[in-house]
Write an enzyme that holds these catalytic residues in place. Structure first.
Site, mmCIF file in Angstrom:
data_model
loop_
_atom_site.group_PDB
_atom_site.id
_atom_site.type_symbol
_atom_site.label_atom_id
_atom_site.label_comp_id
_atom_site.label_asym_id
_atom_site.label_seq_id
_atom_site.Cartn_x
_atom_site.Cartn_y
_atom_site.Cartn_z
ATOM 1 N N ASP A 82 4.281 1.783 7.028
ATOM 2 C CA ASP A 82 3.294 1.014 6.275
ATOM 3 C C ASP A 82 3.894 0.659 4.917
ATOM 4 O OD1 ASP A 82 0.363 0.241 6.364
ATOM 5 O OD2 ASP A 82 0.426 1.314 4.462
ATOM 6 N N ILE A 83 3.761 -0.603 4.507
ATOM 7 C CA ILE A 83 4.239 -1.006 3.183
ATOM 8 C C ILE A 83 3.304 -0.407 2.139
ATOM 9 C CG2 ILE A 83 4.713 -2.934 1.626
ATOM 10 C CD1 ILE A 83 5.255 -4.654 4.125
ATOM 11 N N GLU B 260 0.011 -4.817 7.360
ATOM 12 C CA GLU B 260 1.307 -4.463 6.773
ATOM 13 C C GLU B 260 1.904 -3.225 7.440
ATOM 14 O OE1 GLU B 260 -1.762 -2.189 4.397
ATOM 15 O OE2 GLU B 260 -1.648 -4.189 5.228
#
Length: 176
Positions: free
Chosen positions: A46-47, A90
């Protein structure tokens, strides 16, 4: 027909596998792992603070960031059987057939450093001045006593642990 086939497999923005194809591929590799008794690893990434990035940089810049991260992930895996997919928003998922938990963790760290090396500025991040990833890692030898859902849930728990411990890190969690 070729265009429809491509749309059924690839995410339109990032040009990596989409969630639908991820689900199909995981089911296929799960059955193969059961049959051949090999370890199947999963990384969820996950960003970090991507909403803050989108809010401050704009959605076009956010889309460009997602593309760059997706392509870096795709380049980080080298074996034909490995699959990088956009899991949602994301979040990305990487299926690693015939990979131990420790080797998956090593790859997760390699990926984390590759993303940092992109040097994408993230002025509103609460942990870094550039884009970073949190990663959850797990692996299992598929059997009739375990499930794909268990694999995903464990990787997801590891991802949330990485976030809870400060983000920009990889956490390996065994399946219990």
């Amino acid at each position: 027909n070729q265009e429809l086939s491509k749309l059924a497999i690839f995410d339109g923005l990032t040009d990596i596998a989409n969630r639908h194809y991820f689900d199909r591929y995981l089911a296929q590799e799960w059955l193969r792992g059961q049959r051949e008794k090999f370890s199947l690893a999963l990384i969820l990434a996950d960003i970090d603070y991507f909403k803050l990035y989108n809010d401050s940089q704009g959605h076009l810049q956010g889309d460009d960031c997602l593309k760059q991260v997706a392509q870096a992930l795709a380049k980080a895996v080298s074996r034909p059987a490995d699959l990088v997919a956009r899991y949602g928003g994301e979040e990305f998922a990487i299926i690693l057939p015939q990979t131990s938990a420790n080797n998956a963790l090593l790859l997760a760290e390699k990926i984390r450093f590759k993303i940092q090396a992109l040097n994408i500025p993230h002025p509103n991040s609460l942990i870094s001045n550039r884009i970073s990833l949190s990663l959850g890692v797990t692996a299992i030898v598929p059997s009739s006593q375990s499930s794909e859902k268990q694999l995903i849930l464990t990787a997801d728990k590891a991802l949330y642990q990485a976030k809870a411990e400060g983000r920009n890190r990889s956490i390996l969690k065994p399946i219990t």
